[in-house]
Design an enzyme around this catalytic site. Sequence first.
Site, short mmCIF file in Angstrom:
data_model
loop_
_atom_site.label_atom_id
_atom_site.label_comp_id
_atom_site.label_asym_id
_atom_site.label_seq_id
_atom_site.Cartn_x
_atom_site.Cartn_y
_atom_site.Cartn_z
N ARG A 17 -78.97 42.99 20.99
CA ARG A 17 -80.01 43.52 20.12
C ARG A 17 -80.78 42.36 19.09
NH1 ARG A 17 -76.44 48.20 17.48
NH2 ARG A 17 -74.85 46.73 18.47
N TYR A 74 -91.60 6.16 0.98
CA TYR A 74 -90.53 6.53 2.11
C TYR A 74 -89.24 5.38 1.64
CZ TYR A 74 -87.12 6.83 5.74
OH TYR A 74 -86.11 6.81 6.76
C1 UD1 Z 1 -68.50 48.81 15.57
C2 UD1 Z 1 -67.45 50.09 15.65
C3 UD1 Z 1 -68.36 51.24 14.77
C4 UD1 Z 1 -68.93 50.50 13.26
C5 UD1 Z 1 -69.49 49.21 13.53
C6 UD1 Z 1 -69.72 48.35 12.14
C7 UD1 Z 1 -66.26 50.34 17.36
C8 UD1 Z 1 -66.14 50.83 18.93
N1 UD1 Z 1 -67.34 50.76 16.95
O1 UD1 Z 1 -69.72 49.49 16.42
O2 UD1 Z 1 -67.50 52.22 14.41
O3 UD1 Z 1 -69.29 51.46 12.68
O4 UD1 Z 1 -68.84 48.33 14.30
O5 UD1 Z 1 -70.44 47.36 12.43
O6 UD1 Z 1 -65.63 49.30 17.08
N2 UD1 Z 1 -67.08 42.42 20.05
C9 UD1 Z 1 -66.49 41.84 20.87
N3 UD1 Z 1 -66.08 42.18 22.23
C10 UD1 Z 1 -66.63 43.28 22.53
C11 UD1 Z 1 -67.41 43.90 21.98
C12 UD1 Z 1 -67.76 43.77 20.48
O7 UD1 Z 1 -65.65 40.71 20.38
O8 UD1 Z 1 -66.04 43.63 23.74
C13 UD1 Z 1 -67.43 42.04 18.57
C14 UD1 Z 1 -68.76 41.83 18.40
O9 UD1 Z 1 -69.14 40.29 18.50
C15 UD1 Z 1 -68.94 42.11 16.82
C16 UD1 Z 1 -68.02 43.15 16.59
O10 UD1 Z 1 -67.13 43.01 17.75
O11 UD1 Z 1 -68.57 40.93 15.88
C17 UD1 Z 1 -68.65 44.42 16.80
O12 UD1 Z 1 -69.22 44.79 17.81
P1 UD1 Z 1 -70.66 45.52 17.80
O13 UD1 Z 1 -71.06 45.77 19.28
O14 UD1 Z 1 -71.65 44.96 16.90
O15 UD1 Z 1 -70.09 47.15 17.58
P2 UD1 Z 1 -71.00 48.36 16.89
O16 UD1 Z 1 -71.59 49.00 17.95
O17 UD1 Z 1 -71.58 47.60 15.92
MG MG Z 2 -72.24 45.53 14.96
#
Ligand code: UD1
Ligand code: MG
Length: 448
Positions: free
Chosen positions: A15, A348
Site C-alpha cells: 500500500r 563555502y
Molecule cells: C495487523 C493485525 C490487525 C491490526 C493491525 C494493526 C493481523 C492478522 N492483523 O493487520 O489486527 O489491527 O495489524 O496495525 O495480525 N508482516 C510480516 N509478515 C507477514 C505479514 C506482515 O512480517 O507475512 C509484518 C509487516 O511488516 C508489519 C506487521 O507485520 O510490520 C503488520 O502487518 P500488516 O500487513 O500491516 O497487518 P495489518 O493488515 O495492518
Molecule cells: Mg499494518
Amino acid sequence: MTVSTIILAAGKGTRMRSPVPKILHKIAGKHLVAFGVDLAKAIKSKEIVVVAGNENEHATKVALSGEKVKFCTQKSQLGTGDAVKIALDGFRIKSKYTLILYGDTPFIKINTIKKMISKADKGFEFIFLGFDARKKNSYGKFKLGPKGTLIDIIEKNEPEYNLTDSLSNSGLLLARSRILADLIQKIKNNNAKREYYLTDIVKLAAKHGHSSTYVQCKEDECIGVNSQLELSIAEKKFQDDFREKLMASGVSMQSPETCFFSYDTIIKSGCILEPNVFFGTGVKIQSSTIIKSYSYIEGTHIGKHCQIGPFARLRPSTRISNEVKVGNFVEVKNTILASKTKANHLSYMGDAKIGANTNIGAGTIFCNYDGKNKHHSTVGDNVFIGSNASLIAPLKIGNGSIVAAGSAINRDIPSESLAIARPIQQNKHGLGKKIMLKLRKVSDKIKK
Ligand code: UD1
Ligand code: MG
C-alpha cells in the site's frame, strides 16, 4: 520477568506503492523499524529478533547495523502468524514472555508495555493492546468477554467484522513464550485472505484453557503506517510532539509548525528558532543560540550564543564553538570554527579548521576538492580573510595573518603576514573618458 522481543518487518508494504520497503521509510530521520528496536531496548529485552522479508532483508540489516539484533527471513509473506512462527522456530526464546511488535507502528510508549507486563504478572498468558478509534478503520476488532477478558480478534474481510463494534487491535502482543511457541504451530489460514493471522491465537488460547486479556492505550500511540498518507500523518504527530517538548524545555519558536526536527535533535534552552528551519540528524545546539530563517542544519554541533543564518547550510561533521556568526548563503562542511569567528556572507568552508576570532570575508571559498581528492586547510586565530578569496587546499594560514581581498592563495602563509595573490592593478589616466566618448559616438550612429 524476562521478556524477548520479536519485531515483524517482513511485510511487502504494497500500500506504500514505493520501491522502498515500508519499514525502511523514515519518520524524523529514523527508519520505522528502528522505533521498534528502541522500544525493545527500553524495556530491556533479553534478545531482539527482527523478521525481515526476502526483498528487504539486506537493506534492513544495513539500516540496523550497530544494533544488537538477530535476524530471520520470512521468504513468502504468509501473514503475521507465519512470521512469528518463523522467529520462534529459528530462535529458542528462553525468556518467560515474548513481546511481538510490528515494524510499522512507531509510537508505542514504554509505559504502555509496562502496563501489559503488569497484566502478565497477574497471570494472564496473552495480553493484546487495543484502542478506541474515533473514526472507522480497517484494524482487527476485539471481541470482549467478561471481566476484561478477550475472546477473539476479528479481522477485516471476516464475516463477523461489521457486527463488531469494539476496541481496535494495535497489533502488539505480550505472550507467555512457551505457550505461544506451542499454539503458533496450530494457526491455520482458513480465512478470506488465506493468511496465517497471529490474531487467531486468541481463539486457540481459549480452546486450550489459556487466558487472554488486553490493555487499552490512546489511539495516537497506535498509529500504524500502511500508506504514504499515513506516513505523513505519523511524521506530523512526531513533529508536533517534538515541538511541544522543545518549547516546554525553554526553546522559543515564532512559528513552530514551520520548523522540522530529527528524532535526535538536541536544542538547549534559551535558543531562538526563527520560522522555516530544518534540522537533519545529528544536530546539537547549546543554549542561547539563534537560528535564523531558512537555515538547513545536519550533523552539526553548535555552541552557546551563536548566530546562524538566515539561509545558512551547515553540513555533517561541522563543529561550531561559542559566539560564532555564520551568516546568509554560507555553507560549512566538515569544518571546525573556534569561538567568536565570523563568516557572515556568501561563503563555502569545507574540510577546514578555523581558529578563534577570525573573519572570513564575503565570498571566500575553501577550494578543498581537486577533482579527485579532498584536502584540508588550517586557518589560525585572529586571521582576516578579505572578500572573494580562494583558499586552495592543502593550506596552512598562521595566526594573525591577513589575506588580501580577491586573492587566490595556494601557498602556506606564516603568522602575522599579509598575503596578496592577485594581478597588480594599472590605472591609465584619461583612457576611461576616451573610451566613453568613442562608445557614445558609435551608439548615436546606430540610432540615426
Ligand atoms: C495487523 C493485525 C490487525 C491490526 C493491525 C494493526 C493481523 C492478522 N492483523 O493487520 O489486527 O489491527 O495489524 O496495525 O495480525 N508482516 C510480516 N509478515 C507477514 C505479514 C506482515 O512480517 O507475512 C509484518 C509487516 O511488516 C508489519 C506487521 O507485520 O510490520 C503488520 O502487518 P500488516 O500487513 O500491516 O497487518 P495489518 O493488515 O495492518
Ligand atoms: Mg499494518
